[in-house]
Write a protein that holds these residues in place. Structure first.
Motif, PDB file in Angstrom:
ATOM      1  N   MET A   1       0.664  -1.086  -0.076  1.00 59.17           N
ATOM      2  CA  MET A   1       0.059   0.237   0.095  1.00 59.17           C
ATOM      3  C   MET A   1       0.826   1.223  -0.092  1.00 59.17           C
ATOM      4  O   MET A   1       0.559   2.463  -0.786  1.00 59.17           O
ATOM      5  CB  MET A   1      -0.750  -0.057   1.217  1.00 59.17           C
TER       6      MET A   1
ATOM      7  N   ASP B   1      -0.199   8.000 -10.410  1.00 61.76           N
ATOM      8  CA  ASP B   1      -0.874   8.948  -9.644  1.00 61.76           C
ATOM      9  C   ASP B   1       0.072   9.937  -8.625  1.00 61.76           C
ATOM     10  O   ASP B   1      -0.319  10.172  -7.613  1.00 61.76           O
ATOM     11  CB  ASP B   1      -2.086   8.539  -8.900  1.00 61.76           C
TER      12      ASP B   1
ATOM     13  N   LEU C   1       3.696   1.377  -1.461  1.00 62.19           N
ATOM     14  CA  LEU C   1       3.915   1.764  -3.034  1.00 62.19           C
ATOM     15  C   LEU C   1       2.750   1.910  -3.982  1.00 62.19           C
ATOM     16  O   LEU C   1       3.108   2.039  -4.744  1.00 62.19           O
ATOM     17  CB  LEU C   1       4.774   0.152  -3.355  1.00 62.19           C
ATOM     18  N   GLY C   2       1.578   2.255  -3.244  1.00 66.73           N
ATOM     19  CA  GLY C   2       0.467   2.606  -4.190  1.00 66.73           C
ATOM     20  C   GLY C   2      -0.461   1.419  -4.535  1.00 66.73           C
ATOM     21  O   GLY C   2      -1.367   1.882  -5.233  1.00 66.73           O
ATOM     22  N   GLY C   3      -0.189   0.378  -4.363  1.00 65.79           N
ATOM     23  CA  GLY C   3      -1.019  -0.775  -4.974  1.00 65.79           C
ATOM     24  C   GLY C   3      -2.105  -1.166  -3.524  1.00 65.79           C
ATOM     25  O   GLY C   3      -1.518  -1.542  -2.390  1.00 65.79           O
TER      26      GLY C   3
ATOM     27  N   ARG D   1      -5.766   0.695 -12.281  1.00 61.85           N
ATOM     28  CA  ARG D   1      -5.494   1.372 -10.890  1.00 61.85           C
ATOM     29  C   ARG D   1      -5.524   0.560  -9.757  1.00 61.85           C
ATOM     30  O   ARG D   1      -4.731   0.650  -8.836  1.00 61.85           O
ATOM     31  CB  ARG D   1      -6.632   2.290 -10.584  1.00 61.85           C
ATOM     32  N   TRP D   2      -6.605  -0.629  -9.567  1.00 62.36           N
ATOM     33  CA  TRP D   2      -6.591  -1.244  -8.610  1.00 62.36           C
ATOM     34  C   TRP D   2      -5.940  -2.498  -8.735  1.00 62.36           C
ATOM     35  O   TRP D   2      -5.724  -3.477  -7.681  1.00 62.36           O
ATOM     36  CB  TRP D   2      -8.363  -1.518  -8.290  1.00 62.36           C
ATOM     37  N   THR D   3      -4.835  -2.683  -9.691  1.00 65.73           N
ATOM     38  CA  THR D   3      -4.204  -3.771  -9.674  1.00 65.73           C
ATOM     39  C   THR D   3      -2.576  -3.462  -9.460  1.00 65.73           C
ATOM     40  O   THR D   3      -2.046  -4.237  -8.914  1.00 65.73           O
ATOM     41  CB  THR D   3      -4.203  -4.499 -10.999  1.00 65.73           C
ATOM     42  N   PHE D   4      -2.350  -2.212 -10.043  1.00 63.56           N
ATOM     43  CA  PHE D   4      -0.760  -1.785  -9.798  1.00 63.56           C
ATOM     44  C   PHE D   4      -0.423  -0.910  -8.841  1.00 63.56           C
ATOM     45  O   PHE D   4      -0.964  -0.218  -8.438  1.00 63.56           O
ATOM     46  CB  PHE D   4      -0.345  -1.335 -11.309  1.00 63.56           C
ATOM     47  N   PRO D   5       0.926  -1.108  -8.228  1.00 64.41           N
ATOM     48  CA  PRO D   5       1.505  -0.083  -7.262  1.00 64.41           C
ATOM     49  C   PRO D   5       1.969   0.994  -8.240  1.00 64.41           C
ATOM     50  O   PRO D   5       1.851   1.037  -9.491  1.00 64.41           O
ATOM     51  CB  PRO D   5       2.652  -0.829  -6.911  1.00 64.41           C
ATOM     52  N   ARG D   6       2.257   1.748  -7.615  1.00 60.63           N
ATOM     53  CA  ARG D   6       2.677   3.355  -8.133  1.00 60.63           C
ATOM     54  C   ARG D   6       3.970   3.316  -8.609  1.00 60.63           C
ATOM     55  O   ARG D   6       5.017   2.924  -8.024  1.00 60.63           O
ATOM     56  CB  ARG D   6       2.330   4.307  -7.217  1.00 60.63           C
TER      57      ARG D   6
ATOM     58  N   GLU E   1      -1.150   9.153  -2.187  1.00 63.71           N
ATOM     59  CA  GLU E   1      -1.424   9.625  -0.593  1.00 63.71           C
ATOM     60  C   GLU E   1      -0.419   8.866   0.136  1.00 63.71           C
ATOM     61  O   GLU E   1      -0.436   9.326   1.477  1.00 63.71           O
ATOM     62  CB  GLU E   1      -2.876   9.104  -0.696  1.00 63.71           C
ATOM     63  N   SER E   2       0.089   7.873  -0.174  1.00 60.01           N
ATOM     64  CA  SER E   2       1.152   7.222   0.637  1.00 60.01           C
ATOM     65  C   SER E   2       2.617   7.967   0.756  1.00 60.01           C
ATOM     66  O   SER E   2       2.991   8.132   1.823  1.00 60.01           O
ATOM     67  CB  SER E   2       1.403   5.931   0.591  1.00 60.01           C
ATOM     68  N   GLU E   3       2.662   9.045   0.000  1.00 58.91           N
ATOM     69  CA  GLU E   3       4.099   9.770  -0.140  1.00 58.91           C
ATOM     70  C   GLU E   3       3.548  11.449   0.367  1.00 58.91           C
ATOM     71  O   GLU E   3       4.168  12.016   1.191  1.00 58.91           O
ATOM     72  CB  GLU E   3       4.716   9.726  -1.289  1.00 58.91           C
TER      73      GLU E   3
END
Lengths: 372, 335
Positions: free
Chosen positions: A126, B218, A128-130, B297-302, B223-225
């Motif tokens: 999460m 994105d 890492l954005g997933g 979007r709901w499968t890959f990390p950023r 949002e996590s960074e």
């Protein structure tokens, strides 16, 4: 950290307080970053926002009374902390634990280790954005919480171990649920690997990021998956064997270069090893009492004692000084995340803001455990 | 209905009447689309994540977004101290208005198009660039380091990804010989562009995902960074406008992709005998594309910021350029 201590800001650099309230600092960690654009020049992890004085609290409580505190230090692997504390006191007082209790402790502790790693897996991806793997792993973790809830009555802060044994015996239903969970989790590895491990973006985000090599890990006293990812096969369960681990067959997974991907792989393999341990322990589970006859108040003889166990995050040691009373004179917890966290000052400079999150996530800290 | 239209035409003249009715229609479409897409996104995400998703409000939870919208509208508009007030207030409006303009030229069906400008495609991409400006305004005016970082990332990303985006569109333009949307659709009467320039379609979709700041691109609002990136400081309806603009942008890029590569309002090959109006085909294609974007979007990390830029400059732009050269030759040979 006061403003006088800061160097004057040149035009190129600025300071950023990441945390204590930030989505990815996993609790109340504050990272004080000096940035040049998105590149980090200096990083200073500032701790203490979750300090509750557990060690001081111990001095005014009976040994038994401190037990609930231990699982509140690291709320993600509470049982391992319970186990570490109880085993330390047992060593002090010379209490013999019945074998069935030892096996139950190992089974529940390994379940707890898996639940901690599963949570880490979800939150790391999460970070890492997933978002999706987070829910997959939480779905699996929920099973463990249910299983442990059956025997301990709580889902996070278990306080399940007792001086000389455990609080409650396990039943057939527990064994059945645990065995079906083992099967379930094994069938899920493919999903995890297809969704995350083989994902090209994930590999790019984790490979060669946040390299904590052997020398660095040893210098900062890192333990647990971080040290093992750097290629050092050091695991307290093998290095300083305790409980029934010497009788069980399991491997210590190690990485090679100590980057985030290695730490990821080590944790995933550790979960599989934990499943093996649980299987063997369930097969060998002896009959017998679950608790030794222990006096109402433990009064360990004078002296100082140290006992370490392998928590989900590394070496957890309790150093307890006894003056012969039912209260510890001094209790000190050597927690794994504390050492693991300090390595950030060396690893973060030169990386990007996005890598900070990846590295912090891959180190897997629990801030209340660091602060105690 | 017809009488009302006639009286409107009598009062305003046919052109202005068309614009007025069209703009009202667009506003309605944008709102309904956002309501639907937010619900769809949550349902798709839930399905992918083994959850149920919204289910309490209305059948299948379809009214959930309306309830959320009411909550957002009723919230206090907080303007923090230390912000650049003018820009801060202007940014959500600036991000939303160009979206409306872009809809003017999109051909929803053979008749349903507000203005069939001969520079239709140019209008869309000219106005979609405003997006960057608004994000920069919001990020800069917020006087927040996370917002600023998000704004910087957004500008770098959007400027970089506009190049391969436009390069792929040139392929289509070479074939259609026109920027007029209806002509582009007509040029695909025999075979959709996607069938003979699939690489261009894929490059377009990737770039469009990046343009709309959707995962895995994105990073401006990671949002996590960056907490929430450029809209960290926004609340209430101002935040909702950013949200609305994001979903409307998704609709636009998907609608443009439908027009450019998937035959617009034309029926799929071999299904022409079905009595389905063009509007339905158009919307169906558009929403399928949006579904794909959500799926990704709901499968890959950023991606990381530098990886994102490397991907653009080292892979996407050379690929798009090469593709353009090859297809320019092919089109020259065919003609």
């Amino acid at each position: 950290m006061t403003t006088e201590m800061l160097e004057p800001i040149t035009e190129q650099t600025y300071y950023l307080n990441m945390g204590p309230q930030h989505p990815s600092t996993h609790g109340v960690l504050r990272l004080f970053l000096k940035l040049d654009g998105e590149y980090i020049i200096e990083a200073d992890p500032i701790i203490g926002y979750g300090h509750r004085g557990h060690e001081k609290m111990a001095e005014s409580h009976f040994y038994e009374q401190f037990l609930p505190n231990s699982s509140r230090m690291d709320y993600l692997s509470g049982l391992l902390f319970n186990h570490g504390y109880v085993a330390a006191v047992e060593k002090m007082a010379g209490i013999e634990v019945p074998p069935r209790a030892e096996y139950i402790r190992v089974i529940s502790a390994e379940l707890n280790r898996i639940s901690s790693h599963l949570l880490w897996f979800g939150t790391y991806v999460m970070d890492l954005g997933g978002f999706t793997p987070f829910l997959y792993s939480f779905d699996d973790r929920e099973n463990i919480l249910d299983i442990l809830d059956r025997i301990s009555g709580s889902r996070l802060t278990y306080s399940y171990c007792r001086m000389g044994g455990v609080a409650k015996d396990i039943d057939e239903e527990f064994i059945r649920a645990t065995r079906s969970f083992i099967q379930r989790l094994r069938s899920r590895w493919d999903d995890y690997h297809n969704l995350v491990t083989k994902n090209v973006i994930f590999i790019h985000r984790a490979k060669d990021v946040g390299v904590i090599n052997r020398e660095l890990a040893l210098r900062f006293g890192c333990t647990g998956p971080i040290l093992r990812a750097a290629g050092v096969a050091y695991d307290i369960r093998r290095a300083e064997p305790y409980s029934v681990y010497p009788e069980l067959d399991f491997e210590i997974p190690t990485g090679t270069q100590g980057d985030a991907l290695d730490r990821y792989m080590v944790r995933l393999q550790e979960m599989e090893q934990s499943l093996r341990i649980i299987e063997q322990a369930l097969d060998r589970l002896p009959e017998g009492p679950i608790k030794a006859a222990v006096p109402h108040k433990v009064r360990p003889p004078k002296g100082d004692y140290y006992f370490a166990v392998e928590s989900a995050r590394g070496a957890l040691g309790f150093y307890i000084v006894s003056d012969g009373t039912p209260y510890p004179y001094r209790l000190r917890a050597r927690v794994p995340s504390f050492g693991n966290l300090q390595v950030l000052t060396d690893v973060l400079p030169g990386t990007l803001v996005a890598d900070t999150i990846s590295i912090l996530g891959s180190i897997d800290i629990v801030v209340p455990e660091v602060d105690r | 209905m017809a009488a009302g239209w006639q009286s409107l035409v009598n009062i305003l003249g046919p052109d202005v009447a068309r614009i007025v009715v069209g703009l009202v229609g667009i506003l309605a479409l944008v709102q309904v689309n956002a309501l639907f897409l937010v619900w769809l996104e949550r349902k798709v995400a839930a399905h992918i994540q083994l959850r149920i998703g919204p289910k309490e409000v209305g059948p299948f939870g379809i009214l959930q977004t309306i309830v959320d919208g009411v909550k957002l509208v009723s919230k206090e508009l907080i303007t923090p101290r230390h912000v650049d007030r003018k820009l801060f207030v202007l940014a959500p409006i600036a991000i939303f208005l160009p979206v409306l303009v872009s809809f003017v030229v999109i051909p929803f069906s053979e008749q349903l198009q507000i203005r069939d400008l001969n520079v239709g495609l140019l209008v869309i991409f000219a106005f979609s660039t405003f997006n960057v400006l608004a994000i920069l305004m919001g990020g800069w005016a917020s006087n927040n380091k996370y917002s600023l970082l998000g704004a910087i990332r957004s500008v770098a990303q959007n400027v970089a990804y506009e190049i391969p985006l436009l390069l792929t569109i040139l392929n289509v333009l070479l074939w259609s010989n026109s920027l007029q949307m209806s002509v582009i659709v007509e040029s695909q009467a025999k075979v959709w562009n996607v069938f003979w320039m699939p690489v261009a379609a894929i490059v377009y979709l990737i770039c469009a995902t990046a343009e709309t700041n959707r995962a895995p691109f994105d990073i401006p609002e990671a949002e996590s960074e960056l907490v929430a990136g450029f809209h960290t400081e926004y609340s209430g309806m101002r935040f909702a406008l950013f949200f609305l603009a994001e979903y409307s942008n998704m609709l636009i890029v998907a609608a443009v992709a439908t027009t450019l590569f998937f035959g617009g309002w034309k029926s799929p090959p071999f299904l022409g005998f079905l009595p389905v109006p063009g509007l339905i085909w158009f919307l169906a294609k558009t929403y399928v594309l949006i579904f794909v974007v959500m799926w990704v979007r709901w499968t890959f990390p950023r991606l990381r910021f530098d990886q994102l830029m490397n991907f653009c400059w080292k892979i996407m732009i050379p690929a798009a350029l090469l593709h353009l050269i090859v297809y320019a030759g092919i089109i020259k040979l065919i003609r």
